[in-house]
Design an enzyme around this catalytic site. Structure first.
Site, PDB file in Angstrom:
ATOM      1  N   VAL A 103       0.857  -1.180   0.000  1.00 48.96           N
ATOM      2  CA  VAL A 103       0.000   0.000   0.000  1.00 48.96           C
ATOM      3  C   VAL A 103       0.895   1.232   0.000  1.00 48.96           C
ATOM      4  CG1 VAL A 103      -1.775   1.298   1.258  1.00 48.96           C
ATOM      5  CG2 VAL A 103      -1.806  -1.205   1.284  1.00 48.96           C
ATOM      6  N   CYS A 104       0.507   2.229  -0.776  1.00 47.84           N
ATOM      7  CA  CYS A 104       1.217   3.505  -0.818  1.00 47.84           C
ATOM      8  C   CYS A 104       2.698   3.268  -1.178  1.00 47.84           C
ATOM      9  CB  CYS A 104       1.040   4.213   0.526  1.00 47.84           C
ATOM     10  SG  CYS A 104       1.389   5.990   0.526  1.00 47.84           S
ATOM     11  N   THR A 105       3.612   3.925  -0.485  1.00 46.75           N
ATOM     12  CA  THR A 105       5.024   3.797  -0.836  1.00 46.75           C
ATOM     13  C   THR A 105       5.657   2.494  -0.344  1.00 46.75           C
ATOM     14  OG1 THR A 105       5.572   5.157   1.105  1.00 46.75           O
ATOM     15  CG2 THR A 105       5.427   6.273  -1.029  1.00 46.75           C
ATOM     16  N   GLY A 152      -1.555  -0.985  -3.894  1.00 48.66           N
ATOM     17  CA  GLY A 152      -2.535   0.073  -3.715  1.00 48.66           C
ATOM     18  C   GLY A 152      -1.860   1.427  -3.763  1.00 48.66           C
ATOM     19  N   ALA A 153      -2.603   2.431  -4.154  1.00 44.26           N
ATOM     20  CA  ALA A 153      -2.068   3.791  -4.232  1.00 44.26           C
ATOM     21  C   ALA A 153      -1.982   4.392  -2.826  1.00 44.26           C
ATOM     22  CB  ALA A 153      -2.921   4.627  -5.171  1.00 44.26           C
TER      23      ALA A 153
END
Length: 228
Positions: A103-105, A152-153
Site C-alpha cells: 500500500v502507498c510507498t 494500492g495507491a
C-alpha cells in the site's frame, strides 16, 4: 485456497503511515478464518509517523509462513530502503507467499527488494514515478494487479486494495459482504482527493509542500536502484 489456510502478514515499521496498515488490517481481520500478523524485528511498540503506537504480534524470527505479505508505506519507508535485514525478510517470505502486496510507498520497499522488476504497480501519486527506477511499470490507478503482485495507491486506497485482495482469495461475494459490514461507502466532502480531481492550484501547493521530502525519498530510491 481454503479459508482456513490463509495467513496474512503486514509489515509494521517505525514511521509508517498507520492507515496504510490499519485500513487493510480492518478488512483482512474480517475475512473468514484468516490469521493476520503484524510483523517487526521485536515485539516492542512501533510508533507511526503521526504518533500512534501499535503492537507487533510476531517478529521476523517467529513469523509463520505467509500466504499474503503486505508492505505499507510512510516516511519510515526511506530507512527501510537500505535495511538489509528487512529486505531479506521480505524476499524470503515472498518466496512462499501466493500474493505479494503493498500500500502507498510500500511498493518502493518491494521494489528495493527486487520484487517489482517488470511488474505493473502503483504508489502514492507524489512518488509514483520513482517505481520506474526500480524496474517497475508505474500505473496511476487506485489498485493495480499484475500476476500475483497487488499494489494500492496512497493511504486511503488501502481499503480498496484489501477488498481486492480478499476478492482474489475468497471471491467477490465475501469481499462485498465485508464492505457492507464496514459500511464502506465513501462520499468525500470535497472532490480534490487525487491529482485528477484537485485544481491546478491545489496540486501545485501540495507538490511544493512535499518537495523536500520527496527529494529525500528519491535519493533513497536511487541508492536502492543501484543495488538491483
Amino acid at each position: 485456497m481454503s479459508a482456513s489456510s490463509v495467513s496474512i502478514g503486514l509489515l509494521l515499521f517505525p514511521g509508517l503511515t498507520q492507515l496504510d496498515l490499519t485500513g487493510p488490517f480492518e478488512v483482512f481481520a474480517r475475512a473468514p478464518a484468516a490469521e493476520v500478523h503484524l510483523i517487526w524485528k521485536t515485539l516492542d511498540p512501533v510508533v507511526s509517523d503521526r504518533g500512534m503506537a501499535i503492537l507487533p504480534t510476531a517478529t521476523f524470527a517467529t513469523c509463520p509462513a505467509l500466504d499474503v505479505i503486505c508492505v505499507p508505506g510512510g516516511p519510515g519507508q526511506i530507512a527501510l530502503m537500505e535495511d538489509a535485514e528487512t529486505l531479506t525478510f521480505i524476499r524470503q517470505k515472498s518466496e512462499q507467499a501466493s500474493l505479494i502486496t503493498s500500500v502507498c510507498t510500500g511498493s518502493l520497499i518491494l521494489g528495493a527488494a527486487g520484487l517489482l522488476q517488470g511488474y505493473r504497480a502503483t504508489s502514492h501519486w507524489a512518488s509514483l514515478d520513482q517505481l520506474a527506477l526500480l524496474g517497475a511499470q508505474p500505473v496511476s490507478e487506485r489498485v493495480v494487479q499484475d500476476s500475483n503482485r497487488i499494489t494500492g495507491a496512497g493511504v486511503t486506497s488501502g481499503i480498496d486494495f484489501a477488498l481486492s485482495v480478499v476478492a482474489a482469495l475468497y471471491g467477490s461475494e465475501t469481499a462485498q459482504n465485508i464492505q457492507l459490514h464496514m459500511e464502506y461507502d465513501p462520499a468525500p466532502p470535497f472532490s480534490c482527493g487525487s491529482p485528477r480531481q484537485a485544481s491546478p492550484e491545489q496540486l501545485q501547493q501540495a507538490k511544493a509542500q512535499a518537495a523536500p521530502f520527496i527529494a529525500r525519498r528519491l535519493e533513497a530510491t536511487l541508492k536502492a536502484a543501484q543495488k538491483l
